[in-house]
Write a protein that holds these residues in place. Sequence first.
Motif, PDB file in Angstrom:
ATOM      1  N   ARG A  37       0.928  -1.424   0.062  1.00 14.68           N
ATOM      2  CA  ARG A  37      -0.039   0.001   0.014  1.00 14.68           C
ATOM      3  C   ARG A  37       0.808   1.163   0.034  1.00 14.68           C
ATOM      4  NH1 ARG A  37      -4.364  -0.088   4.444  1.00 14.68           N
ATOM      5  NH2 ARG A  37      -5.014  -2.014   3.307  1.00 14.68           N
ATOM      6  N   ASP A  38       2.026   1.372   0.674  1.00 16.77           N
ATOM      7  CA  ASP A  38       2.901   2.322   0.720  1.00 16.77           C
ATOM      8  C   ASP A  38       3.547   2.587  -0.710  1.00 16.77           C
ATOM      9  OD1 ASP A  38       2.467   2.775   3.355  1.00 16.77           O
ATOM     10  OD2 ASP A  38       4.652   2.327   4.206  1.00 16.77           O
ATOM     11  N   VAL A  39       3.944   1.507  -1.500  1.00 17.71           N
ATOM     12  CA  VAL A  39       4.433   1.603  -2.640  1.00 17.71           C
ATOM     13  C   VAL A  39       3.314   2.413  -3.793  1.00 17.71           C
ATOM     14  CG1 VAL A  39       5.328   0.553  -4.846  1.00 17.71           C
ATOM     15  CG2 VAL A  39       5.914  -0.209  -2.248  1.00 17.71           C
ATOM     16  N   VAL A  40       2.007   1.632  -3.588  1.00 20.37           N
ATOM     17  CA  VAL A  40       1.068   2.524  -4.195  1.00 20.37           C
ATOM     18  C   VAL A  40       0.905   3.779  -4.020  1.00 20.37           C
ATOM     19  CG1 VAL A  40      -1.592   2.280  -4.729  1.00 20.37           C
ATOM     20  CG2 VAL A  40      -0.230   0.295  -4.537  1.00 20.37           C
ATOM     21  N   ALA A  41       0.811   4.187  -2.773  1.00 16.73           N
ATOM     22  CA  ALA A  41       0.611   5.691  -2.476  1.00 16.73           C
ATOM     23  C   ALA A  41       1.700   6.479  -2.846  1.00 16.73           C
ATOM     24  CB  ALA A  41       0.505   5.818  -0.920  1.00 16.73           C
ATOM     25  N   ALA A  42       3.082   6.089  -2.924  1.00 16.53           N
ATOM     26  CA  ALA A  42       4.114   6.739  -3.259  1.00 16.53           C
ATOM     27  C   ALA A  42       4.285   7.261  -4.688  1.00 16.53           C
ATOM     28  CB  ALA A  42       5.415   6.123  -2.684  1.00 16.53           C
ATOM     29  N   VAL A  43       3.913   5.980  -5.441  1.00 20.60           N
ATOM     30  CA  VAL A  43       3.935   6.117  -6.971  1.00 20.60           C
ATOM     31  C   VAL A  43       2.881   6.891  -7.402  1.00 20.60           C
ATOM     32  CG1 VAL A  43       3.559   4.798  -9.365  1.00 20.60           C
ATOM     33  CG2 VAL A  43       4.933   3.807  -7.313  1.00 20.60           C
ATOM     34  N   ARG A  44       1.580   6.943  -6.799  1.00 16.75           N
ATOM     35  CA  ARG A  44       0.614   7.905  -7.297  1.00 16.75           C
ATOM     36  C   ARG A  44       0.882   9.427  -6.681  1.00 16.75           C
ATOM     37  NH1 ARG A  44      -4.892   4.504  -5.364  1.00 16.75           N
ATOM     38  NH2 ARG A  44      -4.614   2.771  -6.872  1.00 16.75           N
ATOM     39  N   PHE A  45       1.717   9.643  -5.860  1.00 15.34           N
ATOM     40  CA  PHE A  45       2.002  10.744  -5.375  1.00 15.34           C
ATOM     41  C   PHE A  45       3.070  11.371  -6.165  1.00 15.34           C
ATOM     42  CE2 PHE A  45       5.359  13.577  -3.463  1.00 15.34           C
ATOM     43  CZ  PHE A  45       4.640  14.421  -2.676  1.00 15.34           C
ATOM     44  N   ALA A  46       4.083  10.500  -6.605  1.00 13.69           N
ATOM     45  CA  ALA A  46       5.130  10.889  -7.744  1.00 13.69           C
ATOM     46  C   ALA A  46       4.496  11.248  -9.145  1.00 13.69           C
ATOM     47  CB  ALA A  46       6.049   9.658  -7.924  1.00 13.69           C
ATOM     48  N   ALA A  47       3.471  10.577  -9.529  1.00 11.24           N
ATOM     49  CA  ALA A  47       2.607  10.743 -10.811  1.00 11.24           C
ATOM     50  C   ALA A  47       1.718  12.189 -10.592  1.00 11.24           C
ATOM     51  CB  ALA A  47       1.601   9.566 -10.913  1.00 11.24           C
ATOM     52  N   ARG A  48       1.229  12.442  -9.487  1.00  7.70           N
ATOM     53  CA  ARG A  48       0.699  13.857  -9.471  1.00  7.70           C
ATOM     54  C   ARG A  48       1.619  14.850  -9.604  1.00  7.70           C
ATOM     55  NH1 ARG A  48      -1.983  11.140  -5.305  1.00  7.70           N
ATOM     56  NH2 ARG A  48      -0.934  12.166  -3.781  1.00  7.70           N
ATOM     57  N   HIS A  49       2.692  14.738  -8.792  1.00  2.85           N
ATOM     58  CA  HIS A  49       3.922  15.839  -8.829  1.00  2.85           C
ATOM     59  C   HIS A  49       4.962  15.765 -10.194  1.00  2.85           C
ATOM     60  CE1 HIS A  49       2.121  17.348  -5.082  1.00  2.85           C
ATOM     61  NE2 HIS A  49       1.910  16.130  -4.871  1.00  2.85           N
ATOM     62  N   GLY A  50       4.313  14.801 -10.959  1.00  2.00           N
ATOM     63  CA  GLY A  50       5.617  14.961 -12.070  1.00  2.00           C
ATOM     64  C   GLY A  50       6.904  14.533 -11.590  1.00  2.00           C
ATOM     65  N   LEU A  51       7.276  13.645 -10.874  1.00  8.90           N
ATOM     66  CA  LEU A  51       8.245  13.086 -10.086  1.00  8.90           C
ATOM     67  C   LEU A  51       8.681  11.604 -10.839  1.00  8.90           C
ATOM     68  CD1 LEU A  51       8.123  13.886  -6.282  1.00  8.90           C
ATOM     69  CD2 LEU A  51       9.595  15.334  -8.136  1.00  8.90           C
ATOM     70  N   PRO A  52      10.088  11.591 -11.241  1.00  8.31           N
ATOM     71  CA  PRO A  52      10.304  10.243 -11.811  1.00  8.31           C
ATOM     72  C   PRO A  52      10.861   9.431 -10.413  1.00  8.31           C
ATOM     73  CG  PRO A  52      12.164  11.881 -12.002  1.00  8.31           C
ATOM     74  CD  PRO A  52      11.042  12.562 -11.326  1.00  8.31           C
ATOM     75  N   VAL A  53      10.772   8.063 -10.551  1.00  8.15           N
ATOM     76  CA  VAL A  53      10.831   7.370  -9.383  1.00  8.15           C
ATOM     77  C   VAL A  53      11.886   6.204  -9.504  1.00  8.15           C
ATOM     78  CG1 VAL A  53       9.351   5.440  -8.310  1.00  8.15           C
ATOM     79  CG2 VAL A  53       8.254   7.137  -9.016  1.00  8.15           C
ATOM     80  N   ALA A  54      12.442   5.940  -8.462  1.00  8.12           N
ATOM     81  CA  ALA A  54      13.554   4.905  -8.314  1.00  8.12           C
ATOM     82  C   ALA A  54      13.351   4.168  -7.048  1.00  8.12           C
ATOM     83  CB  ALA A  54      15.070   5.562  -8.194  1.00  8.12           C
ATOM     84  N   VAL A  55      13.800   2.752  -7.481  1.00 10.86           N
ATOM     85  CA  VAL A  55      13.548   1.786  -6.149  1.00 10.86           C
ATOM     86  C   VAL A  55      14.920   1.192  -5.818  1.00 10.86           C
ATOM     87  CG1 VAL A  55      13.142  -0.019  -7.922  1.00 10.86           C
ATOM     88  CG2 VAL A  55      12.083   0.066  -5.496  1.00 10.86           C
ATOM     89  N   LYS A  56      15.044   0.821  -4.514  1.00  8.77           N
ATOM     90  CA  LYS A  56      16.036   0.207  -4.168  1.00  8.77           C
ATOM     91  C   LYS A  56      15.852  -0.858  -3.003  1.00  8.77           C
ATOM     92  CE  LYS A  56      19.014   2.189  -0.490  1.00  8.77           C
ATOM     93  NZ  LYS A  56      19.379   1.025   0.380  1.00  8.77           N
TER      94      LYS A  56
END
Length: 467
Positions: free
Chosen positions: A58-77
Amino acid sequence: MSGAAGVRLSPQDVEALRHSVTGPVLEPGADGYEAECATFNLVCPLRPAVVVGASSERDVVAAVRFAARHGLPVAVKTAAHQVVSAAEGGLLITTQRMKGISVDAQNGTVRVEAGVHWSEVLPRAAEAGLAPVVGSAPEVGVVGYTLGGGQSPLLGRKYGYAADQVRRLNVVTADGELRRVTPQSEPDLYWALLGGKGNFGIVTEIEFDAFPVTRFYGGGIYFAGEHLDRVLDAWRAWLPTVGEDMTSSLGIQRLPDLPDLPEPLRGAFVLHLRIGYLGSAADGDRLIEPLRASAPALLDLVGEKPFTAIGEIHLDPVDPMPYYDRSLSLEEFSEKTAQTLVELTGPESGCTLVNVEIRALGGAFDREPEFPNSVPSRGLPYVVFGFAVGTPDQADELRAELARVFDGLAPWAAERNLVNFLSPDEATDTEGVRELFGAERYDRLAALKKTYDPANVFRFNYNIEPA
Protein backbone atom coordinates in the motif's frame (compact mmCIF):
# COMPACT_ATOMS: atom_id res chain seq x y z
CA MET A 1 12.33 21.33 -2.28
CA SER A 2 13.07 20.86 -6.00
CA GLY A 3 12.28 17.68 -7.86
CA ALA A 4 12.81 16.68 -11.46
CA ALA A 5 13.02 19.42 -14.08
CA GLY A 6 12.48 22.07 -11.46
CA VAL A 7 9.35 20.48 -9.93
CA ARG A 8 8.97 22.00 -6.48
CA LEU A 9 7.43 20.15 -3.58
CA SER A 10 6.06 22.33 -0.83
CA PRO A 11 6.28 21.36 2.85
CA GLN A 12 2.54 20.70 2.59
CA ASP A 13 3.13 18.28 -0.29
CA VAL A 14 5.70 16.33 1.72
CA GLU A 15 3.42 16.33 4.76
CA ALA A 16 0.60 14.93 2.63
CA LEU A 17 2.95 12.16 1.45
CA ARG A 18 3.81 11.38 5.08
CA HIS A 19 0.14 10.98 5.91
CA SER A 20 -0.43 8.63 2.97
CA VAL A 21 2.18 6.02 3.98
CA THR A 22 3.09 4.19 7.17
CA GLY A 23 6.87 4.06 6.49
CA PRO A 24 9.23 7.04 6.93
CA VAL A 25 9.38 9.95 4.46
CA LEU A 26 12.80 11.64 4.45
CA GLU A 27 14.27 14.69 2.74
CA PRO A 28 17.97 15.53 2.25
CA GLY A 29 19.53 16.53 5.55
CA ALA A 30 16.98 14.67 7.67
CA ASP A 31 18.09 12.09 10.24
CA GLY A 32 18.07 8.71 8.55
CA TYR A 33 18.17 10.02 4.97
CA GLU A 34 21.77 8.88 4.35
CA ALA A 35 21.15 5.43 5.81
CA GLU A 36 17.95 5.04 3.79
CA CYS A 37 19.81 5.94 0.57
CA ALA A 38 22.94 3.84 1.29
CA THR A 39 24.35 1.82 -1.63
CA PHE A 40 26.70 -1.15 -1.92
CA ASN A 41 29.04 0.72 -4.28
CA LEU A 42 30.19 3.78 -2.34
CA VAL A 43 31.04 5.74 -5.52
CA CYS A 44 27.41 5.42 -6.69
CA PRO A 45 25.41 7.46 -4.17
CA LEU A 46 21.65 8.02 -4.27
CA ARG A 47 20.50 11.65 -3.88
CA PRO A 48 16.73 11.74 -4.38
CA ALA A 49 14.61 14.79 -3.60
CA VAL A 50 12.54 12.63 -1.25
CA VAL A 51 12.68 9.01 -0.11
CA VAL A 52 9.84 6.79 1.09
CA GLY A 53 10.73 3.79 3.22
CA ALA A 54 7.86 1.55 2.12
CA SER A 55 6.61 -0.85 4.74
CA SER A 56 3.86 -2.40 2.59
CA GLU A 57 2.44 -2.76 -0.90
CA ARG A 58 0.00 0.00 0.00
CA ASP A 59 2.91 2.37 0.72
CA VAL A 60 4.38 1.67 -2.73
CA VAL A 61 1.04 2.41 -4.39
CA ALA A 62 0.66 5.67 -2.44
CA ALA A 63 4.23 6.78 -3.23
CA VAL A 64 3.92 6.07 -6.97
CA ARG A 65 0.57 7.90 -7.12
CA PHE A 66 2.12 10.87 -5.32
CA ALA A 67 5.01 10.91 -7.80
CA ALA A 68 2.60 10.77 -10.74
CA ARG A 69 0.57 13.71 -9.40
CA HIS A 70 3.70 15.82 -8.92
CA GLY A 71 5.58 14.84 -12.07
CA LEU A 72 8.42 13.12 -10.21
CA PRO A 73 10.43 10.22 -11.68
CA VAL A 74 10.70 7.18 -9.41
CA ALA A 75 13.63 4.97 -8.37
CA VAL A 76 13.57 1.86 -6.20
CA LYS A 77 16.17 0.02 -4.14
CA THR A 78 16.56 -2.95 -1.86
CA ALA A 79 20.25 -3.82 -1.41
CA ALA A 80 21.44 -1.32 -4.08
CA HIS A 81 24.09 -3.57 -5.61
CA GLN A 82 23.45 -2.06 -9.03
CA VAL A 83 22.86 1.71 -9.05
CA VAL A 84 22.65 3.33 -12.49
CA SER A 85 21.73 6.88 -11.49
CA ALA A 86 21.79 9.05 -8.38
CA ALA A 87 18.01 9.62 -8.78
CA GLU A 88 18.52 13.36 -8.28
CA GLY A 89 15.25 15.26 -8.30
CA GLY A 90 13.27 12.05 -8.04
CA LEU A 91 11.38 10.02 -5.48
CA LEU A 92 13.19 6.95 -4.16
CA ILE A 93 11.18 4.05 -2.76
CA THR A 94 13.16 1.70 -0.51
CA THR A 95 11.76 -1.76 0.14
CA GLN A 96 13.95 -3.21 2.89
CA ARG A 97 11.05 -3.21 5.40
CA MET A 98 9.01 -5.55 3.17
CA LYS A 99 10.35 -8.88 4.44
CA GLY A 100 7.55 -11.42 3.94
CA ILE A 101 8.69 -14.93 2.94
CA SER A 102 6.59 -18.06 2.52
CA VAL A 103 7.61 -21.47 1.22
CA ASP A 104 5.15 -23.98 -0.27
CA ALA A 105 6.96 -27.31 0.06
CA GLN A 106 4.14 -29.25 -1.62
CA ASN A 107 4.16 -27.14 -4.80
CA GLY A 108 7.89 -26.34 -4.71
CA THR A 109 7.39 -22.58 -4.75
CA VAL A 110 8.66 -19.60 -2.77
CA ARG A 111 6.97 -16.21 -2.36
CA VAL A 112 8.88 -13.15 -1.18
CA GLU A 113 8.19 -9.47 -0.74
CA ALA A 114 10.30 -6.79 -2.38
CA GLY A 115 12.81 -6.22 0.45
CA VAL A 116 14.04 -9.80 0.86
CA HIS A 117 17.67 -10.79 0.22
CA TRP A 118 18.62 -14.26 -1.00
CA SER A 119 20.51 -14.89 2.25
CA GLU A 120 17.14 -14.69 4.02
CA VAL A 121 15.46 -17.09 1.59
CA LEU A 122 18.10 -19.82 1.64
CA PRO A 123 17.55 -21.18 5.19
CA ARG A 124 13.75 -21.01 4.85
CA ALA A 125 13.78 -22.87 1.54
CA ALA A 126 16.29 -25.40 2.91
CA GLU A 127 13.88 -26.33 5.71
CA ALA A 128 11.54 -27.56 2.95
CA GLY A 129 14.36 -29.28 1.05
CA LEU A 130 14.22 -26.67 -1.70
CA ALA A 131 16.80 -24.54 -3.53
CA PRO A 132 16.06 -21.34 -5.47
CA VAL A 133 18.07 -20.17 -8.52
CA VAL A 134 20.25 -17.87 -6.44
CA GLY A 135 23.38 -16.10 -7.70
CA SER A 136 26.98 -15.93 -6.55
CA ALA A 137 26.27 -13.22 -3.92
CA PRO A 138 23.47 -14.22 -1.53
CA GLU A 139 23.35 -10.72 -0.02
CA VAL A 140 21.72 -9.21 -3.13
CA GLY A 141 17.99 -8.57 -3.30
CA VAL A 142 15.77 -11.29 -4.78
CA VAL A 143 13.64 -8.98 -6.94
CA GLY A 144 16.36 -6.88 -8.58
CA TYR A 145 18.47 -9.97 -9.30
CA THR A 146 15.51 -11.77 -10.87
CA LEU A 147 14.29 -8.83 -12.99
CA GLY A 148 17.81 -8.63 -14.51
CA GLY A 149 17.74 -12.35 -15.37
CA GLY A 150 19.62 -13.91 -12.49
CA GLN A 151 22.65 -16.12 -13.31
CA SER A 152 23.34 -18.91 -10.82
CA PRO A 153 26.82 -20.45 -10.36
CA LEU A 154 25.22 -23.78 -9.47
CA LEU A 155 21.66 -24.25 -10.80
CA GLY A 156 21.74 -22.06 -13.91
CA ARG A 157 23.18 -24.42 -16.52
CA LYS A 158 20.59 -27.02 -15.53
CA TYR A 159 17.50 -24.87 -14.90
CA GLY A 160 18.15 -21.53 -16.65
CA TYR A 161 17.85 -18.00 -15.33
CA ALA A 162 16.04 -17.05 -12.12
CA ALA A 163 13.64 -15.07 -14.32
CA ASP A 164 12.66 -18.34 -16.04
CA GLN A 165 11.26 -19.72 -12.78
CA VAL A 166 8.81 -16.88 -11.99
CA ARG A 167 5.14 -17.79 -11.67
CA ARG A 168 3.69 -14.47 -10.53
CA LEU A 169 4.66 -10.87 -9.79
CA ASN A 170 2.73 -8.16 -8.01
CA VAL A 171 3.75 -4.87 -9.59
CA VAL A 172 2.79 -1.22 -9.17
CA THR A 173 2.87 0.39 -12.61
CA ALA A 174 3.40 4.08 -13.39
CA ASP A 175 -0.33 4.82 -13.14
CA GLY A 176 -0.26 3.73 -9.47
CA GLU A 177 -2.22 0.55 -10.16
CA LEU A 178 -1.30 -2.68 -8.38
CA ARG A 179 -1.35 -5.53 -10.88
CA ARG A 180 -1.10 -9.26 -10.34
CA VAL A 181 0.93 -10.43 -13.31
CA THR A 182 1.20 -14.04 -14.49
CA PRO A 183 2.23 -15.39 -17.89
CA GLN A 184 -1.43 -16.28 -18.43
CA SER A 185 -3.07 -13.06 -17.21
CA GLU A 186 -0.70 -10.44 -18.66
CA PRO A 187 1.84 -12.18 -20.92
CA ASP A 188 3.22 -8.95 -22.43
CA LEU A 189 3.89 -7.27 -19.09
CA TYR A 190 5.25 -10.53 -17.66
CA TRP A 191 7.63 -10.78 -20.64
CA ALA A 192 8.82 -7.17 -20.24
CA LEU A 193 9.28 -7.21 -16.46
CA LEU A 194 11.56 -10.26 -16.48
CA GLY A 195 14.64 -8.90 -18.19
CA GLY A 196 13.54 -5.25 -18.32
CA LYS A 197 15.11 -4.56 -14.90
CA GLY A 198 12.80 -1.98 -13.32
CA ASN A 199 11.64 -0.18 -16.46
CA PHE A 200 8.00 -1.21 -16.13
CA GLY A 201 7.07 -0.79 -12.49
CA ILE A 202 7.92 -1.63 -8.91
CA VAL A 203 7.61 -5.30 -8.07
CA THR A 204 6.24 -5.67 -4.54
CA GLU A 205 6.02 -9.47 -4.41
CA ILE A 206 7.31 -12.34 -6.50
CA GLU A 207 6.55 -16.07 -6.55
CA PHE A 208 8.88 -18.57 -8.20
CA ASP A 209 9.73 -22.25 -8.49
CA ALA A 210 12.49 -23.80 -6.39
CA PHE A 211 14.08 -27.21 -6.83
CA PRO A 212 14.63 -30.28 -4.63
CA VAL A 213 18.35 -29.69 -4.10
CA THR A 214 19.85 -29.79 -0.61
CA ARG A 215 23.62 -30.12 -1.24
CA PHE A 216 26.31 -29.66 -3.84
CA TYR A 217 29.97 -30.34 -4.50
CA GLY A 218 31.91 -27.16 -5.03
CA GLY A 219 33.85 -24.17 -3.83
CA GLY A 220 37.09 -22.66 -5.12
CA ILE A 221 40.68 -23.64 -5.82
CA TYR A 222 43.30 -20.89 -5.59
CA PHE A 223 46.43 -21.06 -7.76
CA ALA A 224 49.37 -18.66 -7.91
CA GLY A 225 48.84 -16.08 -10.65
CA GLU A 226 52.03 -17.12 -12.43
CA HIS A 227 50.17 -20.28 -13.56
CA LEU A 228 47.41 -18.35 -15.35
CA ASP A 229 48.21 -19.65 -18.83
CA ARG A 230 48.37 -23.30 -17.70
CA VAL A 231 45.12 -23.18 -15.71
CA LEU A 232 43.32 -21.25 -18.43
CA ASP A 233 44.35 -23.78 -21.09
CA ALA A 234 43.22 -26.68 -18.90
CA TRP A 235 39.90 -24.96 -18.11
CA ARG A 236 39.20 -24.18 -21.79
CA ALA A 237 39.86 -27.80 -22.80
CA TRP A 238 37.80 -29.13 -19.88
CA LEU A 239 34.61 -27.05 -20.24
CA PRO A 240 33.22 -28.87 -23.32
CA THR A 241 33.63 -32.24 -21.55
CA VAL A 242 31.22 -31.56 -18.65
CA GLY A 243 27.44 -31.66 -18.50
CA GLU A 244 24.80 -29.21 -17.28
CA ASP A 245 25.20 -30.40 -13.68
CA MET A 246 28.59 -28.61 -13.66
CA THR A 247 29.05 -24.82 -13.64
CA SER A 248 32.41 -23.08 -13.47
CA SER A 249 34.12 -19.70 -13.59
CA LEU A 250 37.62 -18.34 -13.13
CA GLY A 251 38.68 -15.12 -11.38
CA ILE A 252 42.05 -13.43 -11.93
CA GLN A 253 42.52 -11.63 -8.63
CA ARG A 254 44.95 -9.19 -7.07
CA LEU A 255 43.82 -9.44 -3.49
CA PRO A 256 44.27 -6.78 -0.80
CA ASP A 257 46.55 -7.34 2.18
CA LEU A 258 43.77 -7.86 4.73
CA PRO A 259 44.02 -9.82 8.01
CA ASP A 260 40.75 -11.69 7.37
CA LEU A 261 42.28 -13.37 4.28
CA PRO A 262 44.17 -16.63 4.85
CA GLU A 263 47.95 -16.27 4.64
CA PRO A 264 48.58 -17.62 1.12
CA LEU A 265 46.01 -15.18 -0.34
CA ARG A 266 46.91 -12.02 1.59
CA GLY A 267 48.08 -9.35 -0.84
CA ALA A 268 48.62 -12.04 -3.48
CA PHE A 269 48.09 -12.34 -7.23
CA VAL A 270 46.00 -15.50 -7.62
CA LEU A 271 43.59 -17.42 -9.82
CA HIS A 272 40.33 -18.39 -8.20
CA LEU A 273 38.84 -21.38 -10.04
CA ARG A 274 35.18 -21.88 -9.03
CA ILE A 275 33.23 -25.13 -9.17
CA GLY A 276 29.51 -25.78 -8.64
CA TYR A 277 28.43 -29.38 -9.24
CA LEU A 278 25.10 -31.08 -8.53
CA GLY A 279 26.39 -34.66 -8.75
CA SER A 280 28.11 -36.70 -6.06
CA ALA A 281 31.38 -35.67 -4.43
CA ALA A 282 33.07 -38.79 -5.86
CA ASP A 283 32.02 -37.88 -9.39
CA GLY A 284 32.98 -34.26 -8.78
CA ASP A 285 36.47 -35.26 -7.63
CA ARG A 286 36.92 -37.32 -10.77
CA LEU A 287 35.57 -34.59 -13.08
CA ILE A 288 37.79 -31.79 -11.79
CA GLU A 289 40.98 -33.86 -11.61
CA PRO A 290 42.36 -32.30 -14.84
CA LEU A 291 41.94 -28.84 -13.29
CA ARG A 292 43.58 -29.81 -10.01
CA ALA A 293 46.46 -31.30 -12.01
CA SER A 294 47.00 -28.14 -14.08
CA ALA A 295 49.09 -26.37 -11.41
CA PRO A 296 49.97 -26.58 -7.68
CA ALA A 297 47.10 -25.29 -5.53
CA LEU A 298 47.65 -22.64 -2.87
CA LEU A 299 44.31 -23.47 -1.27
CA ASP A 300 41.69 -26.06 -2.25
CA LEU A 301 38.26 -25.34 -0.78
CA VAL A 302 36.22 -27.63 -3.04
CA GLY A 303 34.14 -30.27 -1.31
CA GLU A 304 30.69 -31.44 -0.25
CA LYS A 305 28.55 -28.55 1.06
CA PRO A 306 24.92 -27.82 2.02
CA PHE A 307 23.04 -25.74 -0.59
CA THR A 308 22.88 -22.85 1.89
CA ALA A 309 26.67 -22.50 1.47
CA ILE A 310 26.35 -21.53 -2.22
CA GLY A 311 28.08 -18.20 -1.46
CA GLU A 312 31.28 -20.19 -0.83
CA ILE A 313 31.65 -20.88 -4.57
CA HIS A 314 32.60 -17.29 -5.43
CA LEU A 315 33.24 -15.75 -1.99
CA ASP A 316 32.02 -12.39 -3.30
CA PRO A 317 32.64 -9.34 -1.08
CA VAL A 318 29.83 -8.68 1.41
CA ASP A 319 30.77 -5.23 2.74
CA PRO A 320 30.09 -1.99 0.82
CA MET A 321 33.17 -0.52 -0.90
CA PRO A 322 34.06 2.07 -3.55
CA TYR A 323 34.68 0.48 -6.95
CA TYR A 324 34.48 0.89 -10.72
CA ASP A 325 33.48 -1.99 -12.97
CA ARG A 326 33.00 -3.14 -16.55
CA SER A 327 31.54 -6.20 -18.24
CA LEU A 328 31.13 -7.81 -21.62
CA SER A 329 29.93 -11.08 -23.07
CA LEU A 330 32.13 -13.13 -25.37
CA GLU A 331 30.99 -14.87 -28.55
CA GLU A 332 33.84 -17.37 -28.06
CA PHE A 333 36.79 -18.15 -25.80
CA SER A 334 39.35 -19.40 -28.29
CA GLU A 335 43.07 -20.03 -27.80
CA LYS A 336 43.71 -16.52 -29.12
CA THR A 337 41.16 -15.04 -26.69
CA ALA A 338 42.88 -16.83 -23.80
CA GLN A 339 46.32 -15.63 -24.92
CA THR A 340 45.02 -12.07 -25.08
CA LEU A 341 43.50 -12.38 -21.61
CA VAL A 342 46.90 -13.52 -20.27
CA GLU A 343 48.61 -10.56 -21.96
CA LEU A 344 46.03 -8.15 -20.49
CA THR A 345 45.83 -9.52 -16.95
CA GLY A 346 48.67 -11.99 -16.40
CA PRO A 347 51.96 -11.78 -14.45
CA GLU A 348 53.68 -9.45 -16.97
CA SER A 349 50.65 -7.24 -17.70
CA GLY A 350 50.92 -4.66 -14.93
CA CYS A 351 47.17 -5.10 -14.44
CA THR A 352 45.85 -3.44 -11.26
CA LEU A 353 42.24 -4.68 -11.30
CA VAL A 354 41.18 -6.50 -8.14
CA ASN A 355 39.24 -9.11 -10.11
CA VAL A 356 38.67 -10.06 -13.74
CA GLU A 357 36.42 -13.08 -13.95
CA ILE A 358 35.09 -15.15 -16.81
CA ARG A 359 31.94 -17.21 -16.26
CA ALA A 360 30.98 -20.09 -18.56
CA LEU A 361 27.26 -20.06 -19.42
CA GLY A 362 25.60 -22.45 -21.90
CA GLY A 363 23.21 -25.28 -21.07
CA ALA A 364 19.79 -24.09 -19.93
CA PHE A 365 20.96 -20.46 -20.10
CA ASP A 366 20.53 -20.85 -23.86
CA ARG A 367 17.04 -22.38 -23.81
CA GLU A 368 13.81 -20.42 -24.03
CA PRO A 369 11.71 -20.99 -20.89
CA GLU A 370 8.18 -22.35 -20.87
CA PHE A 371 6.87 -18.81 -20.41
CA PRO A 372 8.89 -16.35 -22.51
CA ASN A 373 10.65 -13.33 -20.99
CA SER A 374 12.90 -10.53 -22.26
CA VAL A 375 16.22 -11.72 -20.78
CA PRO A 376 18.63 -10.72 -23.59
CA SER A 377 21.63 -12.98 -22.98
CA ARG A 378 20.52 -16.39 -24.27
CA GLY A 379 23.06 -17.96 -26.58
CA LEU A 380 26.02 -16.07 -25.12
CA PRO A 381 28.63 -18.63 -24.00
CA TYR A 382 30.71 -16.46 -21.63
CA VAL A 383 30.48 -13.28 -19.59
CA VAL A 384 33.49 -11.31 -18.32
CA PHE A 385 33.27 -8.94 -15.35
CA GLY A 386 36.01 -6.86 -13.79
CA PHE A 387 36.35 -4.27 -11.07
CA ALA A 388 38.88 -1.91 -9.54
CA VAL A 389 38.61 -0.62 -5.99
CA GLY A 390 39.19 3.09 -5.40
CA THR A 391 37.69 6.47 -4.56
CA PRO A 392 36.35 9.14 -6.96
CA ASP A 393 39.70 10.96 -7.06
CA GLN A 394 41.15 7.79 -8.67
CA ALA A 395 38.27 7.38 -11.12
CA ASP A 396 40.13 8.36 -14.29
CA GLU A 397 43.03 5.95 -13.79
CA LEU A 398 40.76 3.09 -12.68
CA ARG A 399 38.42 3.57 -15.65
CA ALA A 400 41.45 3.70 -17.97
CA GLU A 401 42.71 0.37 -16.63
CA LEU A 402 39.25 -1.19 -17.05
CA ALA A 403 39.14 0.18 -20.60
CA ARG A 404 42.57 -1.27 -21.39
CA VAL A 405 41.49 -4.76 -20.38
CA PHE A 406 37.94 -4.74 -21.74
CA ASP A 407 38.74 -2.95 -24.99
CA GLY A 408 41.49 -5.53 -25.46
CA LEU A 409 38.83 -8.26 -25.47
CA ALA A 410 36.60 -6.34 -27.91
CA PRO A 411 37.40 -8.53 -30.95
CA TRP A 412 35.45 -11.38 -29.29
CA ALA A 413 32.73 -9.30 -27.61
CA ALA A 414 29.01 -9.66 -28.29
CA GLU A 415 26.74 -6.61 -28.46
CA ARG A 416 24.22 -8.19 -26.08
CA ASN A 417 25.15 -8.66 -22.43
CA LEU A 418 23.85 -9.77 -19.02
CA VAL A 419 21.83 -6.91 -17.55
CA ASN A 420 22.87 -7.60 -13.95
CA PHE A 421 26.57 -7.29 -14.79
CA LEU A 422 26.39 -3.81 -16.30
CA SER A 423 28.18 -0.87 -14.67
CA PRO A 424 26.85 2.72 -14.58
CA ASP A 425 29.32 3.48 -17.40
CA GLU A 426 27.66 0.98 -19.78
CA ALA A 427 24.47 1.19 -21.88
CA THR A 428 24.28 4.90 -21.06
CA ASP A 429 22.17 5.98 -24.05
CA THR A 430 19.34 4.66 -26.21
CA GLU A 431 21.71 3.07 -28.72
CA GLY A 432 23.64 1.33 -25.94
CA VAL A 433 20.44 -0.06 -24.38
CA ARG A 434 19.24 -1.13 -27.84
CA GLU A 435 22.50 -3.05 -28.36
CA LEU A 436 22.18 -4.62 -24.90
CA PHE A 437 18.74 -6.08 -25.69
CA GLY A 438 19.12 -6.54 -29.46
CA ALA A 439 17.03 -4.49 -31.90
CA GLU A 440 13.96 -6.73 -32.13
CA ARG A 441 13.66 -7.23 -28.38
CA TYR A 442 14.29 -3.54 -27.70
CA ASP A 443 11.58 -2.43 -30.13
CA ARG A 444 9.03 -4.67 -28.42
CA LEU A 445 10.12 -3.39 -24.99
CA ALA A 446 9.85 0.24 -26.16
CA ALA A 447 6.32 -0.38 -27.46
CA LEU A 448 5.32 -1.92 -24.11
CA LYS A 449 7.00 0.96 -22.25
CA LYS A 450 4.67 3.32 -24.14
CA THR A 451 1.71 1.27 -22.89
CA TYR A 452 2.73 0.89 -19.25
CA ASP A 453 4.95 3.94 -18.60
CA PRO A 454 4.32 6.54 -21.34
CA ALA A 455 5.86 9.38 -19.27
CA ASN A 456 9.00 7.32 -18.54
CA VAL A 457 8.47 7.64 -14.78
CA PHE A 458 10.80 4.66 -14.20
CA ARG A 459 13.90 6.03 -15.89
CA PHE A 460 16.70 5.77 -13.30
CA ASN A 461 17.86 2.52 -14.91
CA TYR A 462 19.19 1.10 -18.18
CA ASN A 463 16.38 3.07 -19.66
CA ILE A 464 14.02 1.81 -22.30
CA GLU A 465 12.37 4.96 -23.66
CA PRO A 466 8.67 4.80 -24.65
CA ALA A 467 8.31 4.22 -28.41
